[in-house]
Design an enzyme around this catalytic site. Sequence first.
Site, PDB file in Angstrom:
ATOM      1  N   LYS A  13       0.758  -1.304  -0.096  1.00  0.00           N
ATOM      2  CA  LYS A  13      -0.141   0.254   0.010  1.00  0.00           C
ATOM      3  C   LYS A  13       0.767   1.216  -0.007  1.00  0.00           C
ATOM      4  O   LYS A  13       0.783   2.167  -0.754  1.00  0.00           O
ATOM      5  CB  LYS A  13      -1.110   0.134   1.172  1.00  0.00           C
ATOM      6  CG  LYS A  13      -1.739  -1.323   1.086  1.00  0.00           C
ATOM      7  CD  LYS A  13      -2.620  -1.350   2.542  1.00  0.00           C
ATOM      8  CE  LYS A  13      -1.842  -1.260   4.056  1.00  0.00           C
ATOM      9  NZ  LYS A  13      -1.316  -2.621   4.205  1.00  0.00           N
ATOM     10  N   ARG A  87      -9.800   0.698   8.387  1.00  0.00           N
ATOM     11  CA  ARG A  87      -9.065  -0.621   8.589  1.00  0.00           C
ATOM     12  C   ARG A  87      -9.977  -1.567   9.211  1.00  0.00           C
ATOM     13  O   ARG A  87      -9.926  -2.548   9.643  1.00  0.00           O
ATOM     14  CB  ARG A  87      -8.184  -0.214   9.704  1.00  0.00           C
ATOM     15  CG  ARG A  87      -6.746  -0.933   9.156  1.00  0.00           C
ATOM     16  CD  ARG A  87      -5.774  -0.656  10.314  1.00  0.00           C
ATOM     17  NE  ARG A  87      -4.481  -1.332   9.957  1.00  0.00           N
ATOM     18  CZ  ARG A  87      -3.547  -0.735   9.328  1.00  0.00           C
ATOM     19  NH1 ARG A  87      -3.756   0.390   8.588  1.00  0.00           N
ATOM     20  NH2 ARG A  87      -2.436  -1.263   9.289  1.00  0.00           N
ATOM     21  N   ARG A 126      11.923  -5.263   4.921  1.00  0.00           N
ATOM     22  CA  ARG A 126      11.821  -4.118   4.671  1.00  0.00           C
ATOM     23  C   ARG A 126      12.524  -3.412   5.483  1.00  0.00           C
ATOM     24  O   ARG A 126      12.841  -3.384   6.723  1.00  0.00           O
ATOM     25  CB  ARG A 126      10.310  -3.689   5.137  1.00  0.00           C
ATOM     26  CG  ARG A 126      10.191  -2.226   5.118  1.00  0.00           C
ATOM     27  CD  ARG A 126       8.612  -1.824   5.031  1.00  0.00           C
ATOM     28  NE  ARG A 126       7.969  -2.313   6.219  1.00  0.00           N
ATOM     29  CZ  ARG A 126       6.715  -2.329   6.402  1.00  0.00           C
ATOM     30  NH1 ARG A 126       6.002  -1.795   5.385  1.00  0.00           N
ATOM     31  NH2 ARG A 126       5.805  -2.633   7.352  1.00  0.00           N
ATOM     32  N   ARG A 160      11.221  -1.709  11.161  1.00  0.00           N
ATOM     33  CA  ARG A 160      10.306  -1.041  11.915  1.00  0.00           C
ATOM     34  C   ARG A 160      10.112  -2.134  13.051  1.00  0.00           C
ATOM     35  O   ARG A 160      10.364  -3.356  12.821  1.00  0.00           O
ATOM     36  CB  ARG A 160       8.802  -1.077  11.225  1.00  0.00           C
ATOM     37  CG  ARG A 160       8.786   0.474  10.628  1.00  0.00           C
ATOM     38  CD  ARG A 160       7.499   0.517   9.636  1.00  0.00           C
ATOM     39  NE  ARG A 160       6.416  -0.309  10.102  1.00  0.00           N
ATOM     40  CZ  ARG A 160       5.290  -0.287   9.235  1.00  0.00           C
ATOM     41  NH1 ARG A 160       5.234   0.405   8.034  1.00  0.00           N
ATOM     42  NH2 ARG A 160       4.003  -0.836   9.745  1.00  0.00           N
ATOM     43  N   ARG A 171      -0.496  -8.967  13.428  1.00  0.00           N
ATOM     44  CA  ARG A 171      -1.129  -7.960  12.537  1.00  0.00           C
ATOM     45  C   ARG A 171      -1.950  -8.737  11.387  1.00  0.00           C
ATOM     46  O   ARG A 171      -2.938  -8.242  10.731  1.00  0.00           O
ATOM     47  CB  ARG A 171       0.010  -7.124  11.796  1.00  0.00           C
ATOM     48  CG  ARG A 171       0.716  -6.175  12.566  1.00  0.00           C
ATOM     49  CD  ARG A 171       2.137  -5.604  12.268  1.00  0.00           C
ATOM     50  NE  ARG A 171       2.171  -4.871  11.234  1.00  0.00           N
ATOM     51  CZ  ARG A 171       3.091  -4.751  10.369  1.00  0.00           C
ATOM     52  NH1 ARG A 171       4.211  -5.351  10.570  1.00  0.00           N
ATOM     53  NH2 ARG A 171       3.281  -4.032   9.154  1.00  0.00           N
TER      54      ARG A 171
HETATM   55  P1  AP5 Z   1       5.087  -1.651   1.617  1.00  0.00           P
HETATM   56  O1  AP5 Z   1       4.444  -0.764   0.564  1.00  0.00           O
HETATM   57  O2  AP5 Z   1       5.617  -0.925   2.979  1.00  0.00           O
HETATM   58  O3  AP5 Z   1       3.614  -2.386   2.422  1.00  0.00           O
HETATM   59  P2  AP5 Z   1       2.443  -1.711   3.140  1.00  0.00           P
HETATM   60  O4  AP5 Z   1       1.032  -2.465   2.576  1.00  0.00           O
HETATM   61  O5  AP5 Z   1       2.354  -0.304   3.140  1.00  0.00           O
HETATM   62  O6  AP5 Z   1       2.468  -2.644   4.532  1.00  0.00           O
HETATM   63  P3  AP5 Z   1       2.553  -1.848   6.107  1.00  0.00           P
HETATM   64  O7  AP5 Z   1       3.393  -2.765   6.935  1.00  0.00           O
HETATM   65  O8  AP5 Z   1       2.822  -0.272   6.034  1.00  0.00           O
HETATM   66  O9  AP5 Z   1       0.841  -1.960   6.391  1.00  0.00           O
HETATM   67  P4  AP5 Z   1       0.276  -2.009   7.643  1.00  0.00           P
HETATM   68  O10 AP5 Z   1      -0.933  -2.013   7.058  1.00  0.00           O
HETATM   69  O11 AP5 Z   1       0.620  -3.139   8.306  1.00  0.00           O
HETATM   70  O12 AP5 Z   1       1.027  -0.799   8.397  1.00  0.00           O
HETATM   71  P5  AP5 Z   1       0.613   0.605   8.586  1.00  0.00           P
HETATM   72  O13 AP5 Z   1       1.739   1.604   8.588  1.00  0.00           O
HETATM   73  O14 AP5 Z   1      -0.525   1.113   7.887  1.00  0.00           O
HETATM   74  O15 AP5 Z   1       5.563  -2.901   1.447  1.00  0.00           O
HETATM   75  C1  AP5 Z   1       6.406  -3.723   2.217  1.00  0.00           C
HETATM   76  C2  AP5 Z   1       7.562  -4.212   1.756  1.00  0.00           C
HETATM   77  O16 AP5 Z   1       7.495  -4.867   0.507  1.00  0.00           O
HETATM   78  C3  AP5 Z   1       8.594  -3.109   1.434  1.00  0.00           C
HETATM   79  O17 AP5 Z   1      10.015  -3.685   1.900  1.00  0.00           O
HETATM   80  C4  AP5 Z   1       8.617  -2.902  -0.008  1.00  0.00           C
HETATM   81  O18 AP5 Z   1       9.748  -2.498  -0.570  1.00  0.00           O
HETATM   82  C5  AP5 Z   1       8.211  -4.351  -0.550  1.00  0.00           C
HETATM   83  N1  AP5 Z   1       7.401  -4.340  -1.711  1.00  0.00           N
HETATM   84  C6  AP5 Z   1       6.071  -3.692  -1.944  1.00  0.00           C
HETATM   85  N2  AP5 Z   1       5.692  -3.876  -3.102  1.00  0.00           N
HETATM   86  C7  AP5 Z   1       6.500  -4.819  -3.751  1.00  0.00           C
HETATM   87  C8  AP5 Z   1       6.492  -5.732  -4.963  1.00  0.00           C
HETATM   88  N3  AP5 Z   1       5.454  -5.463  -5.783  1.00  0.00           N
HETATM   89  N4  AP5 Z   1       7.361  -6.486  -4.875  1.00  0.00           N
HETATM   90  C9  AP5 Z   1       8.428  -7.058  -3.942  1.00  0.00           C
HETATM   91  N5  AP5 Z   1       8.373  -6.282  -2.938  1.00  0.00           N
HETATM   92  C10 AP5 Z   1       7.513  -5.438  -2.585  1.00  0.00           C
HETATM   93  O19 AP5 Z   1       0.207   0.638   9.819  1.00  0.00           O
HETATM   94  C11 AP5 Z   1       1.072   0.406  11.066  1.00  0.00           C
HETATM   95  C12 AP5 Z   1       0.357   0.211  12.395  1.00  0.00           C
HETATM   96  O20 AP5 Z   1      -0.542   1.389  12.754  1.00  0.00           O
HETATM   97  C13 AP5 Z   1      -0.980  -0.665  12.633  1.00  0.00           C
HETATM   98  O21 AP5 Z   1      -0.564  -2.116  12.743  1.00  0.00           O
HETATM   99  C14 AP5 Z   1      -1.801  -0.167  13.781  1.00  0.00           C
HETATM  100  O22 AP5 Z   1      -1.284  -0.263  14.998  1.00  0.00           O
HETATM  101  C15 AP5 Z   1      -1.570   1.408  13.339  1.00  0.00           C
HETATM  102  N6  AP5 Z   1      -2.939   1.788  12.475  1.00  0.00           N
HETATM  103  C16 AP5 Z   1      -2.707   2.256  11.281  1.00  0.00           C
HETATM  104  N7  AP5 Z   1      -3.568   2.624  10.489  1.00  0.00           N
HETATM  105  C17 AP5 Z   1      -4.622   2.533  11.420  1.00  0.00           C
HETATM  106  C18 AP5 Z   1      -6.241   2.699  11.326  1.00  0.00           C
HETATM  107  N8  AP5 Z   1      -6.782   3.189  10.213  1.00  0.00           N
HETATM  108  N9  AP5 Z   1      -6.786   2.297  12.767  1.00  0.00           N
HETATM  109  C19 AP5 Z   1      -6.068   1.880  13.939  1.00  0.00           C
HETATM  110  N10 AP5 Z   1      -4.927   1.629  13.956  1.00  0.00           N
HETATM  111  C20 AP5 Z   1      -4.116   1.803  12.887  1.00  0.00           C
END
Ligand code: AP5
Length: 216
Positions: A13, A87, A126, A160, A171
């Site tokens: 994402k 979410r 990552r 992270r 997660r």
């Molecule tokens: P990346 O693009 O970073 O993936 P992502 O889907 O953004 O993963 P996140 O871990 O950031 O998502 P998340 O939803 O768990 O965390 P968030 O920060 O939103 O890609 C991942 C890796 O893969 C990278 O190394 C990249 O280079 C690689 N990659 C990407 N595409 C690729 C491809 N096509 N091929 C190969 N490699 C690839 O949330 C974190 C925390 O915040 C949550 O756990 C929660 O505690 C809190 N939080 C966030 N939003 C909310 C909400 N709405 N409500 C409540 N709590 C929330």
Amino acid sequence: MNIVLFGPPGAGKGTQSALLVSQKKMHHISTGDLFRSHIKSKTPLGLRAKEYLDSGRLMPDDVTLSMVKEALAMLHGEGVVLDGFPRNVAQADALETLGREVGFDVEKAVFFDVPEAVLVGRLSGRWTCRNCGAVYHEVNTPPKVAGVCDRCQSKDLYQRADDSLESIKTRLKIYQETTAPLRDYYQARGRLAAVDGQGPTEQVYDRLCRVLWEKK
Ligand code: AP5
């Protein structure tokens, strides 16, 4: 066009959002990034958020909602990518209500489909730049010079805390229980689009642009 990107942790994402920002000049709101920025600045919200994020649990909805409301109010406009929000169904309902109040329509909610085994490999490899937020993968998309950010040349790349195996497991479980139902939610409203999130980043981006902008 305003869109929601959702999918399991590591689905890409953030990576795809960065491409939409640079190539389509869209605005990006990532609730995860907002929480991490509060943690970095040690704000009262950040002190509360750290425990939730590190363990992989979701922040309470009221806190998340007021943060999103504030971020949307600062953007004043169209072309917003919501990444990681909503979410759960309660957040999706709250976004609909807020949208009616402030004139913000979500046109498409894009689900990224990636198998669990691939997600674990992506998250455990990552690396993120602490200075500018650029995201790398040690095998798939490493920086040109090891340990140095391509975008801002900072040497401060980090892994992270919530990318530990234990936190990844939490997660993924929370994703299945609370976020995956958003597929039915947006399907029922005729706004769901699904994208195969496997394969090279550019290929995934092409698929994403096709579901967003190509006429059927
Ligand atoms: P990346 O693009 O970073 O993936 P992502 O889907 O953004 O993963 P996140 O871990 O950031 O998502 P998340 O939803 O768990 O965390 P968030 O920060 O939103 O890609 C991942 C890796 O893969 C990278 O190394 C990249 O280079 C690689 N990659 C990407 N595409 C690729 C491809 N096509 N091929 C190969 N490699 C690839 O949330 C974190 C925390 O915040 C949550 O756990 C929660 O505690 C809190 N939080 C966030 N939003 C909310 C909400 N709405 N409500 C409540 N709590 C929330």
